[in-house]
Design a protein around this motif. Structure first.
Motif, PDB file in Angstrom:
ATOM      1  N   PRO A 181       6.853   7.424 -25.867  1.00 43.39           N
ATOM      2  CA  PRO A 181       5.824   8.461 -25.789  1.00 43.39           C
ATOM      3  C   PRO A 181       6.414   9.833 -26.087  1.00 43.39           C
ATOM      4  O   PRO A 181       7.544  10.139 -25.703  1.00 43.39           O
ATOM      5  CB  PRO A 181       5.348   8.368 -24.339  1.00 43.39           C
ATOM      6  CG  PRO A 181       6.528   7.814 -23.594  1.00 43.39           C
ATOM      7  CD  PRO A 181       7.194   6.865 -24.550  1.00 43.39           C
ATOM      8  N   HIS A 233       2.855   8.374 -30.009  1.00 45.20           N
ATOM      9  CA  HIS A 233       3.914   7.403 -29.722  1.00 45.20           C
ATOM     10  C   HIS A 233       4.687   7.161 -31.019  1.00 45.20           C
ATOM     11  O   HIS A 233       4.086   6.925 -32.073  1.00 45.20           O
ATOM     12  CB  HIS A 233       3.345   6.077 -29.222  1.00 45.20           C
ATOM     13  CG  HIS A 233       2.815   6.134 -27.821  1.00 45.20           C
ATOM     14  ND1 HIS A 233       1.503   6.463 -27.533  1.00 45.20           N
ATOM     15  CD2 HIS A 233       3.427   5.904 -26.622  1.00 45.20           C
ATOM     16  CE1 HIS A 233       1.321   6.421 -26.226  1.00 45.20           C
ATOM     17  NE2 HIS A 233       2.462   6.091 -25.646  1.00 45.20           N
ATOM     18  N   LEU A 241       0.060  14.145 -23.931  1.00 46.04           N
ATOM     19  CA  LEU A 241       0.577  13.047 -24.732  1.00 46.04           C
ATOM     20  C   LEU A 241       0.217  13.299 -26.190  1.00 46.04           C
ATOM     21  O   LEU A 241      -0.962  13.283 -26.563  1.00 46.04           O
ATOM     22  CB  LEU A 241      -0.013  11.722 -24.249  1.00 46.04           C
ATOM     23  CG  LEU A 241       0.399  10.462 -25.015  1.00 46.04           C
ATOM     24  CD1 LEU A 241       1.910  10.287 -25.000  1.00 46.04           C
ATOM     25  CD2 LEU A 241      -0.299   9.235 -24.441  1.00 46.04           C
TER      26      LEU A 241
END
Length: 539
Positions: A67, A82, A79
């Motif tokens: 992440p 990824h 976030l």
């Protein structure tokens, strides 16, 4: 059998979690900045990308992997993406055996408009002297806010872990890595072609550390005519620490700082323990900061359900001198933080946001939801026809007890979706509609650490106690641990049949979870099925 979930997770209390609250002076913040399972952090500040900070952490067997979080003010982290989001990027992740295998210790760096991440896919069940145990690779992207932008890996031949990139003043690129004790203990480096993975020249031994166990996590920084080499030692348990050495030449020799360690909470009564594996960076004002991993365990080191988390600590690095990092606490007072600004870009939610997920038609699973190794996409459908605002899960032959990747690589996959525990106290609940048609078919919730450390509450179809030929719905609580786990089996109240059942996990104090169940439309009928100590998942 198609269990359907309407899932919600609500944080009901916070303790030293990633907080959006700052003091009026904008110099006080709370650790950890990335709560929950976020070990081995690496962070950078990139002025060229709207003055944004980026961090990457280990993911082991979780998928999507590595992440990447972004922040404008070091307090609010979103976030972003990824780096490993496609199974074909690391197909062998599906074959790793053991709970400690997987993707270890990424380092994120930025150069000439491109982000680079180095990391290691580790097969931790291989024998120590098996060079195939470590698969080191580089991925790159020009857009860290898009998972799809991260490249396929470029693999390179280094037998070791914790690789990191460094560009010297002449533009040459080097990697540093930690060689395992059974080969030649210490930190090594070599020049590398980041486009092909080819190494040029021999591996050079830079430093073997101060004598502690497991010298690892190397990073090189160029400052004031010196090359500084920062490494972790002591393993990731209570003796963990960060040490530094420096040299006038990139190839060494490196002289150890007499003030080592520069960061540790070893041999203290601090709540934050196992502090180490640091990365150091500057902000827009030139102020120095460091991130590291830590556990909220106290010196007892027995209960730390969030695992290894990412903390932030201020640093001072005088000209020509050595970096000095502040001791880690929950509430930190630092030099001036950047101005408060909540970052908007990114694929996921802000750290610390409440989780109320209603599976809106046309959406996908939230990006902070996780699987244990790569999932089978067909097993998950958001808002299927006739079931708006629900998640339909197709059952798998596999369950949570499959220990290795050879088992979990079954063609039907492991139907499992999760999110990190970020807070000491919380309530998590799922509304479940489940119509099994064969004995031992089961769906439920789990407090999951690894495949051999978890505790579950599920609806399961089993023979009736009064008529072994008849199958009836039961509530079953139990799990796996190195210790004896309490098991509870209760025939479901007949008035609950044919309706949605709410399954709930609550961390109701610092040491225990409760698992409860009841009909969704009649919350007053909720029953506690089991109470378990958190230490059950660790010993």
């Amino acid at each position: 059998m198609l269990p359907t979930y309407s899932m919600r997770a609500i944080v009901v209390a916070l303790l030293l979690c990633a907080s959006t609250a700052l003091s009026n002076s904008n110099s006080t913040y709370l650790n950890p900045i990335l709560p929950g399972f976020h070990p081995d952090p690496s962070c950078i500040f990139v002025p060229e990308v709207n003055h944004t900070f980026f961090c990457a952490t280990s993911s082991f067997s979780l998928f999507p992997g590595i992440p990447i979080y972004a922040s404008k003010d070091l307090a609010h982290w979103r976030l972003a993406s990824h780096a490993i989001s496609r199974p074909e990027q690391l197909p062998d992740l599906a074959l790793t055996n053991g709970s400690t295998s997987g993707v270890w210790a990424p380092t994120i760096r930025y150069r000439d408009g491109t982000f680079y991440i180095t990391s290691t896919l580790v097969f931790d069940d291989f024998r120590d002297n098996n060079a195939s145990r470590f698969d080191n690779f580089i991925v790159h992207s020009k857009d860290p806010f898009s998972s799809s932008s991260w490249s396929d890996p470029v693999h390179f031949p280094f037998v070791g872990i914790d690789t990191s990139l460094f560009w010297d003043e002449d533009g040459a690129t080097y990697f540093q890595g930690a060689s395992p004790t059974w080969i030649k203990k210490g930190i090594y480096h070599s020049k590398i072609d980041i486009h092909t993975g080819a190494l040029s020249g021999p591996l050079v031994n830079l430093w073997n550390g101060t004598g502690g166990n497991s010298p690892e996590g190397p990073h090189i920084y160029r400052k004031d005519g010196w090359y500084y080499l920062s490494i972790a030692e002591g393993g990731t348990g209570l003796p963990h620490e960060e040490n530094v050495a420096r040299s006038r030449s990139l190839d060494g020799p490196y002289g150890s700082y007499v003030g080592n360690p520069i960061l540790t909470n070893a041999n203290t009564s601090a709540y934050f323990q196992t502090v180490g594996h640091a990365d150091i960076f500057q902000d827009a004002k030139g102020q120095w900061w460091a991130v590291a991993l830590a556990t909220r365990s106290g010196p007892e080191y027995t209960v730390y359900p969030m695992g290894r988390e990412t903390i932030l600590t201020p640093a001072v690095w005088p000209e020509g001198g050595w970096p000095r990092l502040s001791r880690v606490k929950g509430e930190m007072t630092a030099h001036q933080l950047p101005p408060t600004e909540i970052i908007e870009r990114g694929e996921g939610q802000l750290i610390g946001e409440r989780d109320i997920v209603d599976f809106t038609p046309g959406t996908s699973l939230p990006t902070h939801f996780l699987h244990w190794r790569a999932p089978v996409p067909e097993n998950y459908e958001v808002s299927p026809p006739g079931h708006d605002h629900q998640l339909e899960l197709r059952s798998s032959m596999l369950n949570l007890t499959g220990y290795d990747g050879n088992t979990t690589n079954h063609h039907g996959g492991l139907t499992f979706v999760a999110r990190r525990q970020e807070d000491t106290l919380f309530t998590y609940s799922v509304d479940l509609e489940f119509s099994p048609d064969a004995e031992e078919q089961e769906a439920g919730v789990s407090i999951f650490l690894t495949q051999d450390h978890h505790y579950d509450l599920g609806l399961v179809l089993l023979p009736s106690a009064n008529d072994s030929e008849a199958l009836t719905m039961h509530l079953r609580a139990g799990g796996m641990s190195l210790r004896s786990t309490p098991e509870t089996l209760i025939a479901m109240n007949s008035t609950w049949l044919g309706q949605a059942i709410t399954l709930e996990i609550k961390a109701f104090n610092f040491t225990h979870y409760s698992l409860s169940a009841g009909p969704t439309q009649h919350a007053h009928l909720m029953q506690t099925i089991a109470n378990i100590g958190r230490s059950l998942l660790y010993h």
